[in-house]
Design an enzyme around this catalytic site. Structure first.
Site, short mmCIF file in Angstrom:
data_model
loop_
_atom_site.label_atom_id
_atom_site.label_comp_id
_atom_site.label_asym_id
_atom_site.label_seq_id
_atom_site.Cartn_x
_atom_site.Cartn_y
_atom_site.Cartn_z
CG HIS A 126 -14.99 4.74 100.64
ND1 HIS A 126 -14.64 4.00 99.53
CD2 HIS A 126 -13.85 5.35 101.04
CE1 HIS A 126 -13.34 4.17 99.28
NE2 HIS A 126 -12.85 4.98 100.19
CB CYS A 151 -16.15 2.91 93.33
SG CYS A 151 -16.83 2.38 94.88
#
Length: 255
Positions: A163, A250
């Site tokens: 990511h 996250c």
């Protein structure tokens, strides 16, 4: 400044989460303790934390950041690139929580895919990583929605990281932690870049919350570099989440 945070308690099925690394299987009991400590650290930063219950059907569902982008003007429900996570974005309790905070809720539609772990907010601009989980169609949809609300977005091409925020953390005041491929990315030349070497790259996934920076435990060089910038630092162990490709950012939606 952030006022609200949404988190989700990990489920016992966390051991079945998606992973690209071989650090062992997450231990549920340890993951719960680490999550409680994470929520405690957030609370110390002066935010109101909404805690959603575990979802056993979805092993990765504690990583709530990926399923929505929370901006100052709207919330945008994503469409995760990992197919096993698609339904996480439409779980009723998450939608209800977001509706409690936002009048305007938008959605990414097929064939677009977006995981908000690929999106970094800098003021009213959003950098969107084109990754294995976020495709060009999804990024373009995201930019169109942002522009509808007077915000802006741009696409960052990626080749290595899972990511965008795996190797980036914006700490406000133009300070940006950079690791791996992002050290030389032209998009970030204007920032005061604090370079993190690959042996501590996981530590680059920190979160700024109201002038405090929460840093993962076990990365002393990262911690010192942030403290040297003048930030107050809180350290939280996320080692169980690292086993399934998860980090500090996250685990929460911050807005």
């Amino acid at each position: 400044m952030f006022k609200n945070v949404i988190v989700r308690v990990p489920s016992r099925s966390i051991s079945e989460g998606i992973t690209s690394v071989d650090y062992g299987t997450p231990v549920y009991e340890k993951a719960i303790v680490q999550h409680e400590n994470y929520v405690s650290a957030l609370t110390k930063c002066g935010v109101n934390v909404t805690v959603l219950g575990p979802q056993e059907e979805f092993p990765d569902s504690c990583f709530v950041e990926d399923v929505a982008l929370c901006t100052s003007k709207c919330a945008i429900i994503t469409r995760p690139g990992a197919e096993s996570r698609r339904k996480e974005a439409i779980l009723p309790d998450m939608l209800e929580a977001l509706e409690g905070f936002y009048e305007n809720i938008e959605r990414i539609e097929a064939p677009g895919t977006v995981e908000a772990g690929d999106i970094m907010m800098v003021g009213d601009h959003f950098y969107i990583g084109e990754s294995a989980r976020t495709n060009r169609e999804g990024a373009n949809q995201m930019i169109a929605i942002l522009e509808k609300y007077g915000l802006t977005g741009s696409i960052v091409e990626m080749k290595e990281m899972l990511h965008l925020k795996t190797g980036l953390a914006y700490l406000e005041n133009n300070n940006l932690l950079v690791a791996g491929e992002f050290k030389t990315a032209p998009e970030f030349e204007k920032f005061n870049r604090i370079e993190i070497e690959m042996n501590e790259a996981y530590g680059a996934n920190c979160i700024w919350v109201n002038d405090t920076v929460i840093v993962p435990e076990g990365y002393p060089i990262v911690q010192k570099k942030i403290e040297d910038l003048g930030y107050k630092v809180l350290v939280v162990d996320t080692s169980e989440y690292r086993k399934i490709d998860g980090g500090l950012s996250c685990l929460s939606l911050r807005f």
